[in-house]
Design an enzyme around this catalytic site. Structure first.
Site, short mmCIF file in Angstrom:
data_model
loop_
_atom_site.label_atom_id
_atom_site.label_comp_id
_atom_site.label_asym_id
_atom_site.label_seq_id
_atom_site.Cartn_x
_atom_site.Cartn_y
_atom_site.Cartn_z
N GLN A 234 111.02 -50.18 5.90
CA GLN A 234 111.86 -50.09 4.71
C GLN A 234 111.43 -48.95 3.80
O GLN A 234 112.26 -48.31 3.17
CB GLN A 234 111.80 -51.44 3.96
CG GLN A 234 112.37 -52.58 4.78
CD GLN A 234 111.90 -53.94 4.31
OE1 GLN A 234 111.01 -54.06 3.46
NE2 GLN A 234 112.48 -54.99 4.87
N ALA A 477 99.34 -62.52 -4.69
CA ALA A 477 99.81 -63.08 -3.44
C ALA A 477 101.09 -63.90 -3.61
O ALA A 477 101.23 -64.69 -4.55
CB ALA A 477 98.73 -63.96 -2.82
N ASP A 478 102.01 -63.70 -2.67
CA ASP A 478 103.22 -64.52 -2.61
C ASP A 478 103.10 -65.59 -1.54
O ASP A 478 104.03 -66.39 -1.34
CB ASP A 478 104.44 -63.63 -2.33
CG ASP A 478 104.29 -62.82 -1.06
OD1 ASP A 478 104.54 -63.37 0.02
OD2 ASP A 478 103.92 -61.64 -1.15
N GLU A 510 102.51 -55.35 -6.68
CA GLU A 510 103.52 -56.36 -6.40
C GLU A 510 103.21 -57.72 -7.00
O GLU A 510 102.06 -58.19 -6.97
CB GLU A 510 103.67 -56.52 -4.89
CG GLU A 510 104.11 -55.24 -4.18
CD GLU A 510 104.50 -55.48 -2.75
OE1 GLU A 510 105.71 -55.49 -2.45
OE2 GLU A 510 103.58 -55.68 -1.93
N GLU A 532 107.54 -55.30 -5.53
CA GLU A 532 108.40 -56.47 -5.54
C GLU A 532 108.09 -57.26 -6.81
O GLU A 532 106.92 -57.51 -7.12
CB GLU A 532 108.16 -57.36 -4.32
CG GLU A 532 108.71 -56.80 -3.03
CD GLU A 532 108.51 -57.75 -1.86
OE1 GLU A 532 108.02 -58.88 -2.07
OE2 GLU A 532 108.86 -57.37 -0.72
N TYR A 535 108.05 -63.60 -7.34
CA TYR A 535 109.05 -64.47 -6.75
C TYR A 535 109.33 -65.72 -7.58
O TYR A 535 110.47 -66.14 -7.75
CB TYR A 535 108.60 -64.95 -5.36
CG TYR A 535 108.56 -63.92 -4.27
CD1 TYR A 535 109.02 -62.61 -4.45
CD2 TYR A 535 108.06 -64.25 -3.01
CE1 TYR A 535 108.99 -61.68 -3.43
CE2 TYR A 535 108.02 -63.33 -1.98
CZ TYR A 535 108.48 -62.05 -2.19
OH TYR A 535 108.44 -61.13 -1.17
#
Length: 636
Positions: A234, A477-478, A510, A532, A535
């Site tokens: 990506q 961390a996700d 992120e 990102e 979340y």
């Protein structure tokens, strides 16, 4: 800088060690398990390891495997396969390995050497140049399948591994993988100083699954004899590398100083929007300094090569066979083993030693202080440092020429203010001592959660003017330990850059909970940025930059900054709590003629809500209605 005798004596007295000119290496990891744990930096290795300790690492310890061409290839293959079997699925394990190949040739066309590289494994040649060590075969990283039946396979979590300083003549494999080097990785998996002759792919397209990959870093390398297949990557940054061809782009492919790179073609309808490939291409890189590396000299002794700073560079630094720089003997380094204490490390630093960390996980109960100019801190096999008392893990004095490379900084169980703090200098920006000998940070990665639950206010602070950031991933961390909830692995900001004239290549930050990246220094340059948004935002009220501004920008430049250049910067959203969370903008910056951006984008990955603009209200919103990429070619 003159080193004070009184300071050394005081430090020596404090730790009960004589202030001699040199320190003996600390005890090996094999003795650490029986030593007292009081004040120790060592964390015990996992008892689940199935790999026999190395007998070839010598002073570098039992997790460093040194191969030479006189060894039976079957023995080499068996060792490599055993490590790969353990490490390929071992995303959050404690085992760490460095696999080093002495100069010579390994494998042949008739009997190629083919092996995989898993988590926390660094593979490197020990020659002065990549041409000194050749593997005829493949050094591969493939997709991982989450369902066990090869219908959900991808490279999105292929982190924390590296390949450097050798030549690969692509051979071997079978069927779809035949005669092709597969390096299907995402963040924190650098390829440096590598020559690949033949086919190479950055995705694993052989199992018929989605095959997603999400970003990578290549520097100082040479590809001959075939097109590099970007495929599903990506985003990607390739720096100072010679390329015969590049297959395609997805959202954000950045090239800097790469002969043979695709022409600049980023447009408002690039990538998945159906237009031209999203290429950001710079003919040269403004200021670079390649990562230090371990090698063996003509007498077979270990040395560490320190490359010189380059300006307006293009192509590999070693292309003419004479890499600019100088060497340091291993005797100049204090070898940090599992039994080393912070007191011993700090004394070694005070006495002018450099540090070479051997593979392992290290608990750090107090701050490691880097005091002197030109100190080199080199990690082998992804050594991982964890503060245990809410302390800063490592800080540096405001001096030039420091290099920190190959380390992972994890947040600890008690909240630290910072994990790595590069202190700012009092010099006037542009002073020759700093511009000609800049501090550099190479392949350094920060984690908050994932392997171990932890918290921090700001992971990385760089107030060192003229410094170079080269492949840094700061990750809240996700998934993994502490992840998945808003109150789990808490962390406000991933990176704060306050130094002037800082240049960053391959900066990824992120999932942090407030301003994710804050850039306050003047005359900064960023070439490739990835983000990102977090979340697990529970509701909009929990995530507001101001009472009237939804969310936090991923990259924030305050109004006092008057000069900045950004190239190839992407911000993505995936709010996964079923609540329509909005982020007003991916990037927030002053509307100033000296603050300039080139090739920006936002993408809606999945979930709810989205990002309302790319930068300062400019650029189309992305959401479930329009997933993007939403591109802005230039701003203002």
């Amino acid at each position: 800088m003159k080193r004070g005798v009184r300071l050394l004596a005081a430090l020596a007295a404090a730790v009960g060690i004589a202030a001699t000119p040199a320190l003996a290496p600390a005890a090996s990891a094999s003795t650490a398990s029986t030593a007292s744990t009081s004040g120790s930096t060592a964390a015990s290795s996992s008892s689940s390891s199935t790999v026999a300790p190395s007998t070839t690492g010598g002073a570098l310890g039992p997790n460093v495997y040194v191969f030479n061409p006189s060894m039976a290839q079957s023995t080499i293959q068996a060792t490599l396969d055993a490590i790969a079997t353990q490490q390929v699925p071992n995303q959050f394990g404690t085992q760490r390995y460095a696999l080093l190949f002495e100069p010579g040739t390994y494998g042949s066309t008739a009997d190629p050497l083919v092996f995989q590289v898993g988590y926390y494994t660094s593979v490197a040649g020990l020659g002065q140049d990549p041409s000194n060590t050749t593997i005829v075969g493949q050094v591969d990283t493939f997709n991982q399948c989450t369902d066990g039946v090869q219908t959900e396979c991808y490279a999105l979590e292929n982190f924390w591994r590296s390949l450097s300083n050798l030549t690969i003549d692509a051979a071997g494999g079978s069927g779809c993988t035949a005669n092709t080097e597969f390096w299907a990785v995402s963040q924190a998996a650098p390829m440096r100083r590598v020559e690949i002759n033949g086919n190479v792919t950055l995705m694993d397209y052989c199992d018929g699954s989605p095959d997603y990959a999400s970003g990578g870093f290549i520097a100082d390398s040479d590809f001959t004899g075939g097109t590099v297949v970007n495929g599903s990557q990506q985003q990607y940054i390739t720096r100072n590398s010679d390329i015969d061809g590049w297959s395609n782009g997805v959202w954000n492919q950045v090239f800097c100083g790469d002969p043979g790179a695709p022409a600049q073609s980023f447009s408002s309808t690039s990538g998945d929007s159906g237009g031209s490939a999203p290429y950001t291409t710079l003919a040269t890189c403004p200021t670079t300094r390649e990562e230090p590396y371990l090698y063996t000299d003509s007498a077979g002794k270990y040395e560490v090569f320190i490359p010189s700073v380059q300006t307006n560079s293009s192509g590999p630094s070693w292309a003419n066979g004479n890499t600019p720089g100088y060497s340091l003997p291993l005797s100049k380094f204090y070898i940090v083993q599992q039994s080393s204490t912070v007191a011993q490390i700090n004394l070694a630093l005070a006495l002018g030693k450099d540090l070479l960390y051997t593979p392992g996980v290290y608990n750090v109960p107090s701050t490691i202080h880097v005091l002197w100019p030109d100190t080199k801190i080199v990690g082998l096999g992804f050594p991982t440092l964890i503060p245990t008392h809410g302390n800063v893990t490592m800080d540096t004095a405001p001096v030039p020429g420091i290099n920190i490379s190959g380390l992972i900084f994890d947040a600890g169980p008690k909240t630290s203010s910072v994990l790595l703090d590069l202190r700012g200098s009092s010099h006037t920006a542009g002073l020759k001592a700093y511009t000609s000998d800049p501090t550099s940070i190479d392949d350094v990665f920060f984690r908050v959660g994932g392997a171990t639950a932890g918290s921090v206010k700001t992971a990385f602070v760089d107030d060192a003017s003229d410094s170079i950031i080269d492949d840094v991933w700061s990750w809240r961390a996700d998934h993994g330990a502490g992840a998945g909830t808003w109150t789990g692995d808490t962390a406000d900001t991933g990176a704060v850059i306050g130094g002037d004239n800082v240049t960053a290549y391959g900066l990824a930050v992120e999932h942090y909970q407030k301003y994710e990246t804050v850039w306050t220094g003047q005359h900064g340059t960023v070439i490739f940025f990835q983000n990102e948004n977090p979340y697990e935002v529970p509701d909009q009220a929990a995530w507001m930059a101001t009472p009237t501004q939804d969310g936090y920008p991923a990259f924030y430049i305050p109004k006092k900054v008057t000069s900045f250049q950004g190239y190839g910067m992407g911000v993505y959203s995936y709010f996964d709590q079923g609540v329509a969370i909005e982020n007003a903008m991916g990037i927030e910056a002053p509307d100033s003629p000296g603050v300039q951006f080139h090739d920006l984008l936002t993408v809606f990955l999945n979930g709810s809500g989205g990002i309302q603009s790319v930068i300062n209200g400019t650029g189309a919103a992305v959401s479930s209605t329009f997933g993007g990429p939403s591109d802005v070619v230039s701003y203002p």
